[in-house]
Structures are given as C-alpha cells and as structure tokens.
Scaffold this motif. Structure first.
Motif, PDB file in Angstrom:
ATOM      1  N   MET A 457       0.825  -1.212   0.000  1.00  0.00           N
ATOM      2  CA  MET A 457       0.000   0.000   0.000  1.00  0.00           C
ATOM      3  C   MET A 457       0.860   1.264   0.000  1.00  0.00           C
ATOM      4  O   MET A 457       0.471   2.289  -0.570  1.00  0.00           O
ATOM      5  CB  MET A 457      -0.966  -0.041   1.193  1.00  0.00           C
ATOM      6  CG  MET A 457      -2.049  -1.099   1.031  1.00  0.00           C
ATOM      7  SD  MET A 457      -3.329  -1.096   2.310  1.00  0.00           S
ATOM      8  CE  MET A 457      -2.464  -1.868   3.675  1.00  0.00           C
ATOM      9  N   TYR A 458       2.029   1.211   0.610  1.00  0.00           N
ATOM     10  CA  TYR A 458       2.990   2.324   0.547  1.00  0.00           C
ATOM     11  C   TYR A 458       3.306   2.629  -0.920  1.00  0.00           C
ATOM     12  O   TYR A 458       3.293   3.794  -1.350  1.00  0.00           O
ATOM     13  CB  TYR A 458       4.248   1.920   1.309  1.00  0.00           C
ATOM     14  CG  TYR A 458       5.375   2.932   1.316  1.00  0.00           C
ATOM     15  CD1 TYR A 458       5.657   3.680   2.450  1.00  0.00           C
ATOM     16  CD2 TYR A 458       6.190   3.119   0.189  1.00  0.00           C
ATOM     17  CE1 TYR A 458       6.706   4.595   2.476  1.00  0.00           C
ATOM     18  CE2 TYR A 458       7.231   4.032   0.191  1.00  0.00           C
ATOM     19  CZ  TYR A 458       7.487   4.762   1.336  1.00  0.00           C
ATOM     20  OH  TYR A 458       8.532   5.664   1.336  1.00  0.00           O
ATOM     21  N   GLU A 462       2.521   5.813  -3.268  1.00  0.00           N
ATOM     22  CA  GLU A 462       3.679   6.482  -3.857  1.00  0.00           C
ATOM     23  C   GLU A 462       3.508   6.668  -5.361  1.00  0.00           C
ATOM     24  O   GLU A 462       3.866   7.714  -5.925  1.00  0.00           O
ATOM     25  CB  GLU A 462       4.935   5.659  -3.570  1.00  0.00           C
ATOM     26  CG  GLU A 462       6.217   6.179  -4.208  1.00  0.00           C
ATOM     27  CD  GLU A 462       7.368   5.201  -4.043  1.00  0.00           C
ATOM     28  OE1 GLU A 462       8.330   5.548  -3.346  1.00  0.00           O
ATOM     29  OE2 GLU A 462       7.286   4.083  -4.612  1.00  0.00           O
ATOM     30  N   LYS A 463       2.923   5.674  -6.023  1.00  0.00           N
ATOM     31  CA  LYS A 463       2.787   5.709  -7.480  1.00  0.00           C
ATOM     32  C   LYS A 463       1.483   6.363  -7.946  1.00  0.00           C
ATOM     33  O   LYS A 463       1.231   6.451  -9.151  1.00  0.00           O
ATOM     34  CB  LYS A 463       2.861   4.282  -8.035  1.00  0.00           C
ATOM     35  CG  LYS A 463       4.225   3.618  -7.852  1.00  0.00           C
ATOM     36  CD  LYS A 463       5.289   4.310  -8.687  1.00  0.00           C
ATOM     37  CE  LYS A 463       6.622   3.589  -8.618  1.00  0.00           C
ATOM     38  NZ  LYS A 463       7.658   4.258  -9.451  1.00  0.00           N
ATOM     39  N   GLU A 476     -13.360   6.805   5.946  1.00  0.00           N
ATOM     40  CA  GLU A 476     -12.917   7.724   6.991  1.00  0.00           C
ATOM     41  C   GLU A 476     -11.619   7.217   7.608  1.00  0.00           C
ATOM     42  O   GLU A 476     -11.233   6.064   7.412  1.00  0.00           O
ATOM     43  CB  GLU A 476     -13.995   7.880   8.068  1.00  0.00           C
ATOM     44  CG  GLU A 476     -14.306   6.603   8.829  1.00  0.00           C
ATOM     45  CD  GLU A 476     -15.483   6.753   9.778  1.00  0.00           C
ATOM     46  OE1 GLU A 476     -16.333   7.619   9.534  1.00  0.00           O
ATOM     47  OE2 GLU A 476     -15.541   5.981  10.766  1.00  0.00           O
ATOM     48  N   ASN A 477     -10.956   8.098   8.335  1.00  0.00           N
ATOM     49  CA  ASN A 477      -9.712   7.799   9.045  1.00  0.00           C
ATOM     50  C   ASN A 477      -8.546   7.516   8.097  1.00  0.00           C
ATOM     51  O   ASN A 477      -7.574   6.857   8.465  1.00  0.00           O
ATOM     52  CB  ASN A 477      -9.895   6.614  10.009  1.00  0.00           C
ATOM     53  CG  ASN A 477      -8.906   6.650  11.161  1.00  0.00           C
ATOM     54  OD1 ASN A 477      -8.586   7.720  11.676  1.00  0.00           O
ATOM     55  ND2 ASN A 477      -8.428   5.490  11.567  1.00  0.00           N
ATOM     56  N   PHE A 478      -8.610   8.057   6.888  1.00  0.00           N
ATOM     57  CA  PHE A 478      -7.565   7.803   5.902  1.00  0.00           C
ATOM     58  C   PHE A 478      -6.240   8.449   6.308  1.00  0.00           C
ATOM     59  O   PHE A 478      -5.169   7.868   6.090  1.00  0.00           O
ATOM     60  CB  PHE A 478      -8.007   8.320   4.529  1.00  0.00           C
ATOM     61  CG  PHE A 478      -6.958   8.155   3.463  1.00  0.00           C
ATOM     62  CD1 PHE A 478      -6.633   6.906   2.971  1.00  0.00           C
ATOM     63  CD2 PHE A 478      -6.284   9.259   2.965  1.00  0.00           C
ATOM     64  CE1 PHE A 478      -5.668   6.745   1.995  1.00  0.00           C
ATOM     65  CE2 PHE A 478      -5.312   9.114   1.987  1.00  0.00           C
ATOM     66  CZ  PHE A 478      -5.001   7.852   1.496  1.00  0.00           C
ATOM     67  N   ASP A 479      -6.268   9.636   6.891  1.00  0.00           N
ATOM     68  CA  ASP A 479      -5.022  10.337   7.212  1.00  0.00           C
ATOM     69  C   ASP A 479      -4.181   9.546   8.219  1.00  0.00           C
ATOM     70  O   ASP A 479      -2.953   9.449   8.079  1.00  0.00           O
ATOM     71  CB  ASP A 479      -5.319  11.737   7.748  1.00  0.00           C
ATOM     72  CG  ASP A 479      -5.851  12.670   6.666  1.00  0.00           C
ATOM     73  OD1 ASP A 479      -5.640  12.359   5.473  1.00  0.00           O
ATOM     74  OD2 ASP A 479      -6.477  13.695   7.021  1.00  0.00           O
ATOM     75  N   ALA A 480      -4.833   8.976   9.237  1.00  0.00           N
ATOM     76  CA  ALA A 480      -4.103   8.182  10.224  1.00  0.00           C
ATOM     77  C   ALA A 480      -3.516   6.929   9.580  1.00  0.00           C
ATOM     78  O   ALA A 480      -2.384   6.516   9.882  1.00  0.00           O
ATOM     79  CB  ALA A 480      -5.030   7.798  11.380  1.00  0.00           C
ATOM     80  N   PHE A 481      -4.286   6.339   8.703  1.00  0.00           N
ATOM     81  CA  PHE A 481      -3.811   5.167   7.962  1.00  0.00           C
ATOM     82  C   PHE A 481      -2.583   5.519   7.113  1.00  0.00           C
ATOM     83  O   PHE A 481      -1.566   4.817   7.124  1.00  0.00           O
ATOM     84  CB  PHE A 481      -4.950   4.635   7.086  1.00  0.00           C
ATOM     85  CG  PHE A 481      -4.523   3.803   5.916  1.00  0.00           C
ATOM     86  CD1 PHE A 481      -4.146   2.484   6.079  1.00  0.00           C
ATOM     87  CD2 PHE A 481      -4.506   4.344   4.637  1.00  0.00           C
ATOM     88  CE1 PHE A 481      -3.755   1.711   4.991  1.00  0.00           C
ATOM     89  CE2 PHE A 481      -4.118   3.582   3.541  1.00  0.00           C
ATOM     90  CZ  PHE A 481      -3.738   2.269   3.725  1.00  0.00           C
ATOM     91  N   ARG A 482      -2.674   6.612   6.373  1.00  0.00           N
ATOM     92  CA  ARG A 482      -1.572   7.023   5.502  1.00  0.00           C
ATOM     93  C   ARG A 482      -0.319   7.336   6.321  1.00  0.00           C
ATOM     94  O   ARG A 482       0.802   6.978   5.926  1.00  0.00           O
ATOM     95  CB  ARG A 482      -1.993   8.237   4.678  1.00  0.00           C
ATOM     96  CG  ARG A 482      -0.909   8.753   3.731  1.00  0.00           C
ATOM     97  CD  ARG A 482      -1.464   9.814   2.801  1.00  0.00           C
ATOM     98  NE  ARG A 482      -2.159  10.876   3.540  1.00  0.00           N
ATOM     99  CZ  ARG A 482      -2.922  11.794   2.955  1.00  0.00           C
ATOM    100  NH1 ARG A 482      -3.105  11.779   1.647  1.00  0.00           N
ATOM    101  NH2 ARG A 482      -3.516  12.722   3.687  1.00  0.00           N
ATOM    102  N   ALA A 508       2.448  -4.394  -6.606  1.00  0.00           N
ATOM    103  CA  ALA A 508       1.696  -3.152  -6.430  1.00  0.00           C
ATOM    104  C   ALA A 508       1.223  -2.605  -7.771  1.00  0.00           C
ATOM    105  O   ALA A 508       0.104  -2.066  -7.869  1.00  0.00           O
ATOM    106  CB  ALA A 508       2.555  -2.124  -5.703  1.00  0.00           C
ATOM    107  N   GLU A 509       2.044  -2.757  -8.807  1.00  0.00           N
ATOM    108  CA  GLU A 509       1.635  -2.253 -10.125  1.00  0.00           C
ATOM    109  C   GLU A 509       0.447  -3.032 -10.674  1.00  0.00           C
ATOM    110  O   GLU A 509      -0.488  -2.446 -11.233  1.00  0.00           O
ATOM    111  CB  GLU A 509       2.808  -2.328 -11.106  1.00  0.00           C
ATOM    112  CG  GLU A 509       2.450  -1.769 -12.488  1.00  0.00           C
ATOM    113  CD  GLU A 509       3.625  -1.715 -13.431  1.00  0.00           C
ATOM    114  OE1 GLU A 509       3.451  -1.233 -14.560  1.00  0.00           O
ATOM    115  OE2 GLU A 509       4.733  -2.153 -13.043  1.00  0.00           O
TER     116      GLU A 509
END
Length: 927
Positions: A457-458, A462-463, A476-482, A508-509
């Motif tokens: 997911m990183y 990133e891509k 919801e809560n995406f910022d904490a996850f990121r 990931a691609e």
C-alpha cells in the motif's frame, strides 16, 4: 448484433457468434451430438451433429458452425439420416461393452443415439475388447478404453473445467486412444480424482470406480455437500437405503458440473461400520456413582434415548443450579445445519441461560468476522465466487491454498487465468499448486503479512494508484492510515518479509492498474495472534483501491467448513444472537426475551479457546458439544485433553466415536447430511437446501430432534422460568422448515428465507429482507454496512512462538486435498484413504539432506508443548527452514505442537507459526 436465420422452416434471431446447434436448441429442435457439451469448447469431431445449409456442398457440423444473416438450415433429411447412421456404425465398430456396468443406469449417449437411429448396439459393437478393462490403478476412476469413441470430452473437461491437463491423445489412426500424462497411471499424471472426466464422458469409458456394478439407483436426491464452504450441490443416487454414487447436477448454482474428490467420492463414511447407532452412557452414571478420577470414565453401556436424554438434561441442569448458568459450555457445529445451530443457540440462551456458546469458527475465521465488522460493519464475504471468477481483472490470493482447501473455487480461479488472462498474485510462504498459474508469487516469511500488505500500500500511494474519489466519498480515518504507512518503505518490508523489493513493486503495479481486483484469503491470514490486524490490512487495501461494492472485487474470505457461515449467522457465537444482534445491546436482548419468553444474560460468553482452559480452572463444569472435536482441532492438544478430564460432565452429539468422545459421559448418535433435511449457508452467504436421501441408520437421530428433546426435558424439570405465551417459547418442532420460519421471524438478514422459495430454485444470499426481496449477491454497494468504511492503521508484530537454537525451524499447518478438518469423515471414506492414507510433513530438499532423510523418512517434530511423528515428504513446496503438516490424522496429532497464543480481539489461536526441531526416527529393522 442480432442475426436472423431459418432452421427447419422456423425463423429465429440470435446474437452474432451463436452456433447453429445453440440456435436450434432455442427453437426446441434436438440435433444429435456426442463430442459436444455446452460447458466445453466445440470440437466437431464426431460429425453426428451435421446439418444441411443452403449453398453449402456438404453437411456441416452444427456445433462449430456459427450463424450468419439469412442462413437456411435443415436438421433432418434422408441424407442426414444416412450420414448419422454411418457415423454411429463406425463408432460402434470400435466400441465394446463388456457388460460390467449394464445395470448401473448411467445414461450412455452413444447407445441412446444408436437406438434412436434404429441400430442394434449388441450386433454392431466390436466382438472383443482391444484394451484391458479397468486399466488404471486409480481408486476413484474406472478406465475402459474399449468404450471410448475419442470424443475428447474428457480431455477438454480436464483442461477447461478442472484446469489440470491430465488427459491427452496418443498414437494415430486406428491406434489412437486417450492417455493420462505421457502414458503413466492417473495419479502419477497429477490427476486430482475430481471425476470431471467421468461426469462428461458420454459412453462410460470413464466411470466412478467405487460404484461400478452397484446397480441402478431407485431415487436421486439433490443436496448440498457436507465438506468445505464452497457449497457445491450434487445428486445422491440411492438404492436399498444406501448411497450408490454421487453424480453432478448441471443446475447446481455454485458449481454446475464441477465437484472435487471429496464431494464425488467422500460419501462412503455415511455407511461406515463405526457409525454411532445407539445412545451410549458411562456405566458409573447408570449406577449413580461418582465419576471415576482421571481420563478413564469407565465402560460404555447402550441405552434407550429416554435414558440418555434424561441423564443429560439432569446433569446440565444440575450444573446450572449448583454453579450457575455460566458454568455450562456449549459448542455448536459448522458441520450441522442452520436449523440445528439455531436450536443450539436457543438452548444455550433460553434454556440454560448462558452466552457460553461457540464453535470452530473461533479457530478459522473469527478474526475475519471481527476485522471486517470493524472496517465495514459486516464480517462476511462481500462478493460471489462467480463474479470473482468471471469479472475480476486481477486476483490477490493470500493465505489460501485454494485448490486444496476450496477445490471447486480453485478450479474457477485457474480458469480465470487460463481463459481470460487474469493477473494472479499469490502470497504464501509455500509454493502451493496455484502458484503454477500465478503471474507473481510473493513468498513472505510466516507471520509477516501486515508488513507485506503495508509495504504494497505504501507503493500504491507512492505511485498514485489509489482511488482518491472512492476514499473521499466512502471512507474515513484515511489520514491516520496514511501516516502509519510511512513506517513501511519497500526496503524495510523486504527485510522483514524476505520478499525482494522488485517483487513488491511488480505486485503493487498489478494491483494498482488492474481493476476490479478481488482479494481472497483463508486461514493463512486469520490464524495468527494478529489475525484481526491482518484482516484489517486487507480491508484497507480494497478501500485504498476502490474495489468494494463492485462485481469482480471485494473481500472474499473463504469459510472452511460446509456451514461455518451459517453457524455464525445462527448465533453460534458468545457475543451475538442470530443475525449478529449483539447480546450486550438492550434492544437486541429484549427482542429475544420477548420471542423466547425468558430472561437472557447480558454478559458476553466465553469462546471455545476460553471455555476449555476454564474447565481446568473449575469455572466450566459441564459441556454439551455438537459435532465438534476439540482434541483434534484445538491448539496444544495435551492441554485440551487435560482440561476435558477436569469436567464434571460432557455430552457429545456425534456420528462417530471421536478423539473427544474419550472424555465424554454421554454419546448421542446423530445422523449425517444424507439422513436429514435442513439448510447450509456457504462462504458467499448463499442459503441452500440439504435434503434427506436415506433413512437414519440404526437409532441415530437428526441433531434438531435431539436438541428439541433435550431442551424439553431440561425445561420440564421446572428450574427455569419460561413464559409459555411468548411466540417462540416452545420446542414442539415438527420439521426443519418450521425452525427456519422461526429463524426468519427473529433474524432480519434471513427474514425472507423459507423452504418454499429455496425448493423452487431461488438463489438467496443474505441479507434477504423480506419475502419479495431477491437477496444480496454483493455487499457494500453504494455504502458500507456501517456507513463509511473505516481505515485502520496496522502494525507488524512478530509471532508469539519464535525459533531459537533449541527449536530452529518453523512449522505451519493446513489441510490437504483428500481430507477435511479432523478427518473423522474422510478417514472413513475408502476411496480417499486409498489415495492419501497417512500423515505427511513437507520438508525442503535442503533440510532433508541436512537431516539425512533418504530411505528412512520417519521424522519426529518437537515443539515447546509436545512431539509427534510423521513421514517426510521431500518437496520444494516449502523453502528451507519451513515445514508444513496437516492435522487430519490422530496418529500424528499436529495440534500437540501448536501454541494456544490468542489474538486479543477474536481469541483465535496462532496455528500458522510454531517453532520446532526435527529429528530422524530410527525405523525398526525389517525381519
């Protein structure tokens, strides 16, 4: 685009690409065929289906001929009749029926069409066999090439249905014949004994070996398989009260003609001589004496049902009165029907007054239920197997040996790759069979799934491959996850997991550029101390990519047993009533109090992984267990046995004496799936009928009748206050259909389910909100069950059982294709045991060489809890340092080794990472 044509003077419009044969079928016109089958690619080899087309100089095979605008076709004429007769005569000249299966009632298409064309099969067939009859040693499949007409349906079925490619053609001309592999026996050619080739063979050249010569069935009953959670349906062929064979039912909604080896050949346990047929009670109980100390509870005595049920009711009620309702533990069963599990839930809560009810879902998917409920509000599989197989553009299989644990769905995944070119990523510490079809195999170290998923997911973030619109609108809560993902750069993840950085980017691609992608998992994800966190990571991944609420996407946990989904749905869990209504919520509790006429406990009950240790502590005094075998299935078996010895009383409802029955005081004989009616709910939430095909064997009874009798006896003792005027207070059930009506009345997600709808063929996947509701094939369309989906930051935590100098290797556990769960049924199926008859431990060639494994293949595995012995299987399926063992055989009880460390939320044990040492066992010299 539609095409208009005329067939036998009838005009029809069909889509472009339709064959003439298919168009004729739509008009109700039957064209003879032999090599054709609707499930298989057209071959055009037998020439029986030829038709005349205006403007064509010769007859053409209708199965391969596509329609064209204005085409005029004749399916009947003197010339076609002569041509078909000639084809049939030529086929019969090489065909020889030795008569061994003449009374089996199998539909022989060659003989059917020969008779329809006025040909005498006995007169025209070859006078002597050219090939050996029963020419292959397979215990499952009978091979008689004298009846083969080279239609190649077996070859196409193996390739196009099973994806195994076992059958082929050898030689040329008159010597042509089908052959397994390069001419070896079927099992050596990697045959999985699924019987697809048998099901599609039109002549009986391939047949089911266990049933050859058994005669013609008196009746055929469609029912649902009793093994894994895929939910295959098939037909039981019955004669003289016995199952002769299992045959495919093309109308089965999940599997069609597909079956696995267990579904087709694993029925033999039903008639095994070890079946329990009369109630058994320990002699000390009949004599009114105290229970003997230690593990030996004394001899069994056969008794009548009244005696057994009265004693069981007395002992359970006495424990409740003396020590409190929570001193009683109840285990429901993922092997039993929805109706039976509902009654077990009702008995625990209404009759005993405890929420101490659980079942084996605790040991397989409790972390799935908890994790998905936190993220989405619903803990079930979101999509259907069909839409995953037919509409996904990428598949991510992690922690699921799908082709062995859920074989029919595994074949569907194979075909998605072979037919549609779907990109398949497999993440598994072992090189499982599905890796042969994978675009990419990520071989992570056991217990590092969170790091792997966070690393993927990183890269997706990133891509720029994340679905930002979906994230903004539905989560919801995406910022904490990121923010949490910043701790998982690819280089760090590669170090933790052992997966190279370039593979992380490649995976990931694929995930980021192929939508929809379906995620599929099983116990390789759930059976960890971080099982819930693993599931939350997968939920995060699918929200990040916007793969929820759409066909071909979703989260797809594959439930292990035939009715583990249904047992959960019916309240076989310590924290919820049927339909996942929480026992701690006043509103839910009051609803069931009004329905059942009893005050109910507001306290969370114990899980099975808490109940059994509580028996050692004296907190659980008595247990009622239905169709569960914790001695085989629970971790740290030595401790389990010690705890069960401490119980004051245990009653076990079972079909065979099991490893757990050693510790029981009463054995109540139940029936198998073939002897009762009811429903199972499969892994995709599909509710399907189970239909009685034979009478109960001996005095065995369906579980629902046993539970009803037991509940009535406990209530008749008068120690539990019940308001008899409540709508569902009573236990006077006359059929499973009546129980399902009660389920529908108190369970909103089953509100529209009844036997009338199921028996007329409606395909219902919960939630089914009412009698006119069609069911819900895909969950979370438009919005999640909880409203917005919630991202959860997850953190890699090392497994609890770490290797060291004394225990340097890692053991992981799982199932094999030919057996199921504790093996109580499959070990009593002769055909399955003939193929896989002993426990095997997978060990890498490097580790085997270091140990000196050669002719001596006996190994001893020792963990911090115990030792077992088993035979080595030297294979590159496992990398150096990793072992894999199954838990199907009591002579090699793998769970003696596993650790009872639990996930803190779901209380599931960590079966997948056990530190062990391995030694060679000196085998006795042969005299």
């Amino acid at each position: 685009m539609m095409v208009t044509l005329t067939i036998d003077g009838k005009t029809i419009q069909v889509p472009e690409g339709t064959t003439v044969l298919e168009a004729a079928e739509q008009l109700g016109i039957t064209i003879p065929t032999l090599c054709y089958h609707k499930d298989l690619s057209p071959y055009g080899g037998c020439r029986l289906c030829v038709v005349e087309v205006k403007g064509a100089r010769t007859p053409l095979a209708s199965c391969t001929l596509t329609v064209s605008e204005g085409m005029e076709v004749k399916t009947q004429s003197p010339g076609l009749e002569a041509s078909r007769r000639m084809v049939l005569e030529l086929l019969l000249s090489n065909y020889h029926d030795a008569g061994y299966a003449a009374n089996d009632g199998r539909f022989n298409e060659l003989e059917h069409w020969a008779s329809a064309h006025g040909l005498d099969v006995k007169y025209l067939q070859a006078k002597a066999p050219r090939f050996e009859i029963n020419s292959d040693p397979s215990p499952a499949i009978w091979v008689d090439l004298n009846k083969c007409i080279l239609c190649t349906r077996c070859i196409r079925a193996c390739a196009e249905v099973q994806g195994r490619f076992v059958w082929g053609l050898a030689e040329r001309g008159f010597d042509s014949h089908i052959v397994a592999g390069s001419g070896e026996p079927l099992l050596e050619a990697r045959c999985e004994s699924c019987g697809a080739c048998v099901a599609y063979c039109p002549t009986g050249a391939l047949d089911n070996k266990p049933s050859v010569g058994k005669g013609k069935a008196e009746k055929v009953v469609t029912t649902t398989c009793t093994y894994c959670g895929v939910g295959c349906q098939f037909d039981l062929n019955v004669k003289d009260g016995k199952i002769l064979r299992v045959t495919s039912n093309p109308n089965a909604p999940v599997n069609g003609m597909r079956l696995c080896v267990k579904g087709r050949y694993g029925y033999q346990f039903v008639h095994h001589p070890q079946r329990l047929t009369r109630p058994l009670v320990r002699q000390y109980l009949l004599e009114g004496k105290p229970r003997p100390a230690g593990a030996d509870r004394g001899p069994w005595v056969e008794v009548d049902w009244d005696t057994a049920l009265n004693l069981t009711a007395q002992k359970l009620d006495d424990a409740r009165l003396q020590f409190g309702a929570d001193s009683v533990g109840i285990l429901a069963s993922a092997k039993c029907t929805n109706e039976e599990n509902y009654l077990m839930n009702k008995l625990a809560r209404q009759v005993i007054g405890t929420n101490n009810i659980d079942h084996c879902a605790r040991l397989c998917h409790s972390s799935t239920v908890a994790g998905l409920a936190l993220a989405y509000g619903s803990g079930a599989m979101s999509n259907t197997m069909k839409d995953v197989a037919e509409q996904s553009q990428a598949l991510f299989v992690i922690g699921s040996n799908t082709t062995e644990q859920h074989p029919v769905f595994g074949t569907m995944l194979r075909q998605a790759v072979l037919r549609r070119g779907v990109k398949l990523i497999v993440a598994d510490p072992r090189r499982i069979d599905l890796c042969e079809f994978a675009t990419l195999h990520l071989q992570q170290r056991p217990g590092t799934d969170i790091a792997l998923l966070n690393g993927l997911m990183y890269i997706i973030l990133e891509k720029g491959w994340a679905d930002e619109a979906f994230i903004a609108e539905r989560t919801e809560n995406f910022d904490a996850f990121r923010e949490n993902l910043k701790d998982y750069p690819p280089e760090k993840v590669a170090e933790i997991t052992g997966v190279p950085v370039e593979q992380l980017y490649a995976a990931a691609e694929i995930m980021g550029t192929h939508k929809p992608m379906a995620v599929i998992w099983a116990m390789g994800i759930t059976q960890h101390i971080v099982g819930v966190q693993n599931v939350l990571s997968l939920a995060n991944l699918q929200m990040l990519l916007g793969n929820m609420g759409i066909p071909g996407g979703g989260v797809n946990p594959l439930r292990g047993q035939n009715n583990v989904q249904g047992a959960c749905d019916m309240g076989g869990l310590p924290d919820v009533y049927p339909g996942y209504q929480k026992v701690t919520l006043d509103e839910a509790r009051q609803r069931f109090e009004q329905a059942w006429g009893a005050s109910l406990s507001p306290n969370l009950g114990m899980t099975v992984t808490e109940m059994i240790p509580a028996a050692c502590e004296g907190k659980i005094k008595a247990m009622l267990i239905m169709g569960e075998n914790p001695v085989m299935s629970d971790p740290d078996s030595n401790h389990v046995r010690h705890c069960l010895e401490r119980l004051d009383f245990m009653a076990l409802i079972e079909i065979f004496p099991s490893e757990t029955s050693v510790y029981a005081d009463v054995l109540l004989p139940a029936v198998t799936f073939a002897e009762k009616d009811g429903t199972f709910t499969n892994t995709e939430r599909r509710i399907q009928r189970v239909r009685q095909a034979i009478d109960p064997i001996g005095e065995a009874r369906p579980d629902w009748i046993i539970l009803s009798g037991l509940a009535k006896r406990i209530l008749q003792r008068g120690n539990r206050k019940i308001d008899a005027s409540a709508p569902f207070a009573g236990w006077e059930y006359t059929s499973p259909a009546q129980i399902m009506d009660e389920v529908a009345a108190v369970t909103p997600i089953y509100a529209g389910v009844d036997y009338e709808r199921l028996d007329r063929g409606e395909s219902l996947q919960w939630p089914v909100r009412g009698k006119d509701h069609p069911g819900t094939p895909i969950l979370h369309v438009g919005q999640f069950t909880r409203g917005r989906g919630k991202f959860h930051p997850t953190v890699h935590v090392p497994p609890a059982d770490q290797p060291d100098g004394q225990f340097p290797m890692i053991l992981t556990t799982g199932r094999v294709l030919y057996h199921w769960h504790g093996g109580e049924m499959t070990r009593r199926a002769e055909t399955l045991m003939a193929i896989y008859d002993r426990p095997l431990v997978e060990i890498s060639p490097e580790d085997a060489e270091a140990l000196g494994v050669n002719g001596n293949r006996r190994l001893r595995l020792t963990s911090r809890r115990g030792s077992i012995e088993a035979e080595a299987w030297v294979t590159d399926r496992v990398p150096p340092g990793l072992l894999h063992a199954n838990f199907h055989f009591p002579e090699s009880p793998t769970n003696e080794l596993t650790i009872a460390a639990l996930d803190p939320i779901s209380k599931i044990p960590d079966f997948k990472v056990t530190a062990v040492r391995v030694e060679l066992v000196k085998e006795p010299e042969k005299v």
